[in-house]
Design an enzyme around this catalytic site. Structure first.
Site, short mmCIF file in Angstrom:
data_model
loop_
_atom_site.label_atom_id
_atom_site.label_comp_id
_atom_site.label_asym_id
_atom_site.label_seq_id
_atom_site.Cartn_x
_atom_site.Cartn_y
_atom_site.Cartn_z
N ILE A 64 0.84 -1.20 0.00
CA ILE A 64 0.00 0.00 0.00
C ILE A 64 0.87 1.25 0.00
O ILE A 64 0.61 2.20 -0.74
CB ILE A 64 -0.98 0.00 1.19
CG1 ILE A 64 -2.00 -1.14 1.04
CG2 ILE A 64 -1.70 1.34 1.31
CD1 ILE A 64 -2.90 -1.35 2.24
N CYS A 65 1.93 1.24 0.79
CA CYS A 65 2.81 2.41 0.87
C CYS A 65 3.45 2.71 -0.49
O CYS A 65 3.51 3.85 -0.92
CB CYS A 65 3.91 2.19 1.91
SG CYS A 65 3.30 2.00 3.58
N THR A 66 3.91 1.66 -1.16
CA THR A 66 4.51 1.85 -2.48
C THR A 66 3.49 2.44 -3.44
O THR A 66 3.79 3.40 -4.16
CB THR A 66 5.07 0.51 -3.02
OG1 THR A 66 6.07 0.04 -2.12
CG2 THR A 66 5.67 0.69 -4.40
#
Length: 155
Positions: A44-46
């Site tokens: 999700i962060c990427t």
């Protein structure tokens, strides 16, 4: 408890992926989008940071500085930035572990990571937008863009 609109943004001085210290005080006089994220290389962060990378011009053209902060060490951030081609600094809140995330009220003590906190700090150092998403809850960046559009323009 996280910060709210109208609060004074806590100061920070953190090393970036190249170990250069970036301070909120040094950015005073222009708005800053502060994006906390849990971990480099996580799914999700990427996705979120790649969307920010792809839409960065919308922020920079509005005069907004963008910084992203995680509790990862600088070495991980350097590899993450190089792999994904980020053009904004990735700041390390590694040690003292999570102190900046704590100051913004977005540190998850049990997991040792930052939550998905997003803060738009205006040119005077006041929070103009604040949003906190829990782990596994991706952010919709439309709110950030609306907040940037609502900033007063320079005379």
């Amino acid at each position: 408890m996280s910060l709210s609109v109208g609060d004074v943004a806590p100061e920070f001085s953190l090393p970036d992926q190249d170990k250069h210290v970036v301070s909120l005080a040094d950015l005073r006089g222009r708005p800053v989008l502060v994006v906390f994220y849990p971990f480099a290389f996580s799914g999700i962060c990427t996705g979120e940071l790649c969307q920010l990378r792809d839409e960065l011009a919308g922020y920079t053209e509005a005069g907004v500085e963008v910084v992203a902060i995680s509790t990862d060490p600088t070495f991980s951030l350097k590899a993450f930035r190089e792999k994904e081609g980020f053009e904004f600094p990735l700041l390390s809140d590694f040690w003292p572990h999570g102190d900046t995330a704590r100051a913004y009220g977005v540190f998850n003590d049990k997991a040792g990571m930052a939550l998905r906190g997003t803060f738009l700090v205006d040119a005077d150092g006041t929070i103009a937008f604040a949003e906190v998403n829990q782990p596994g809850d991706p952010r919709a960046q439309s709110g950030w863009k609306d907040a940037v559009a609502a900033l007063p323009t320079a005379a």
